[in-house]
Enzyme design. Sequence first.
Site, PDB file in Angstrom:
ATOM      1  N   PRO A  15       0.606  -1.553  -0.168  1.00 14.46           N
ATOM      2  CA  PRO A  15      -0.088   0.295  -0.171  1.00 14.46           C
ATOM      3  C   PRO A  15       0.838   1.346  -0.202  1.00 14.46           C
ATOM      4  CG  PRO A  15       0.056  -1.328   1.954  1.00 14.46           C
ATOM      5  CD  PRO A  15       0.523  -2.008   1.092  1.00 14.46           C
ATOM      6  N   GLU A  16       0.814   2.150   0.453  1.00 10.51           N
ATOM      7  CA  GLU A  16       0.412   3.807   0.255  1.00 10.51           C
ATOM      8  C   GLU A  16      -0.074   4.126  -1.313  1.00 10.51           C
ATOM      9  OE1 GLU A  16       3.638   6.117   2.698  1.00 10.51           O
ATOM     10  OE2 GLU A  16       4.113   3.623   3.755  1.00 10.51           O
ATOM     11  N   HIS A  20      -4.314 -17.257   0.035  1.00  9.04           N
ATOM     12  CA  HIS A  20      -4.928 -15.829   0.462  1.00  9.04           C
ATOM     13  C   HIS A  20      -5.785 -15.268  -0.262  1.00  9.04           C
ATOM     14  CE1 HIS A  20      -2.792 -17.538   3.970  1.00  9.04           C
ATOM     15  NE2 HIS A  20      -1.927 -17.094   3.492  1.00  9.04           N
ATOM     16  N   ARG A  37      -2.362 -10.856   4.952  1.00 10.53           N
ATOM     17  CA  ARG A  37      -3.010 -10.697   6.857  1.00 10.53           C
ATOM     18  C   ARG A  37      -4.561 -10.205   6.452  1.00 10.53           C
ATOM     19  NH1 ARG A  37       1.831  -7.189   8.321  1.00 10.53           N
ATOM     20  NH2 ARG A  37       0.650  -7.248  10.344  1.00 10.53           N
TER      21      ARG A  37
END
Length: 292
Positions: A2-3, A98, A116
Site C-alpha cells: 500500500p501507500e 490467501h 493478512r
Amino acid sequence: MPELPEVEVLVRHLAPLLQGKTIRRVLVLRPRVLRPTSPRQLVRTLRGARFVRLSRRGKFLLFTMEPSRRTPAIILVGHLGMSGRMYLLPPTAPLPKHTVAVFDLGKQRFVFEDTRYFGRLTLDASQVQKLGPEPLSADFTAELFFRALKRSSQAIKVKLLDQSLVAGLGNIYASEALFRARISPKLPAQALGRKRVHRLWLAIREVLTAAIECGSTVPLNYAGRAKRDGFFYFGRRLETDSYEERLQVYGRSDEPCLVCGAKIQRCVQAARSTFYCPCCQRTKAGRLQRAC
DNA sequence: CACCATGTTCCTTG
DNA sequence: CCAAGGAACATGGT
C-alpha cells in the site's frame, strides 16, 4: 503493497485491463474482508456489472461499475491493507492461498489476494468520505495544511498518518517526507511555523511524485509469487543494476545518512517505527552542528 | 522462541 | 474533548 504511490501505479496498471470487462461470476473466499457488505450482497450487485472506470482516493481503489440491472450506479471500494494485491490470472491458474475474492471476466480472472486480510473490498464508501485532501491535487494547499497542523499537539510524524489530514501517506513516506523537509518527526505539529510547513508540504508532494514516477518506469510483476518482488516500494529501482536508493531513511537504522553521514535512528511513535537523521532533522531551528 | 512488518479501528487510561 | 498506549485483526519473514 500500500501507500498512495503503490496504489496509484496499480490503478494505472489495472485501469486499461479492466475497462469494459463484464463480471460473469463472483467468488468470495474471505467474507470478513467485505464488511460491512455481505458476500450475498456483493455477488448480487456485481454479477453482470461492467467496469467503467478505475480511480484512486488516498489508499483506496474506486471501481466505478455499470450495473447489469436498472439500479443505482455502483462504486466498489478496495483497500490493500498491508499485504493486499490485485491482478489478472488465466482461468486455469491455481488460486493463491490467501485469495479474498475472484471475479470471473471470461478469458481472465481478476483476483484480490491478501495474506493478512487487513484489506477491504466493499460496497460501503463511508471510509472514503472521511479522507482529507489528495496530496497531489490543488485542494491540498500549504495554507490549509498549516492551519490543520496548528490545531494539533501530536507529533508531526503521527499526524502525517492521519488520513483525514491528508490522504495517502503511510509509514514509509511519512518518514521520507520529514527527512526531505529536514524536520524532526517528534516535533509537535503545532510547533511548525509557516516556513517549515511549506517545506513539508512540498516534500510530501515531491516524495509521492517521485515514487509514482519510479513505479511507473519499472516493469512490475503484480501476480508473481516472488518474495522480494521488484516493487519500487522497497527502495531500489530494479534489483539489477543501479544502486540508486529511493528510500533515504526508512529501514536504514544505523546506516549513514546520505546527506551528512550521521547514523540514521529508529524510534517508535504510536506503535510504529519512525526513521530519521538526528543531525539533519533537529528539534530546534538551531544552526549548524559539527557533525553536519 | 523472539522480533519485525506498507494499515486501520477500537478500547482504556489519564 | 484530547492524547497516548495497547490490543486487535492475521500471517508471515528473518
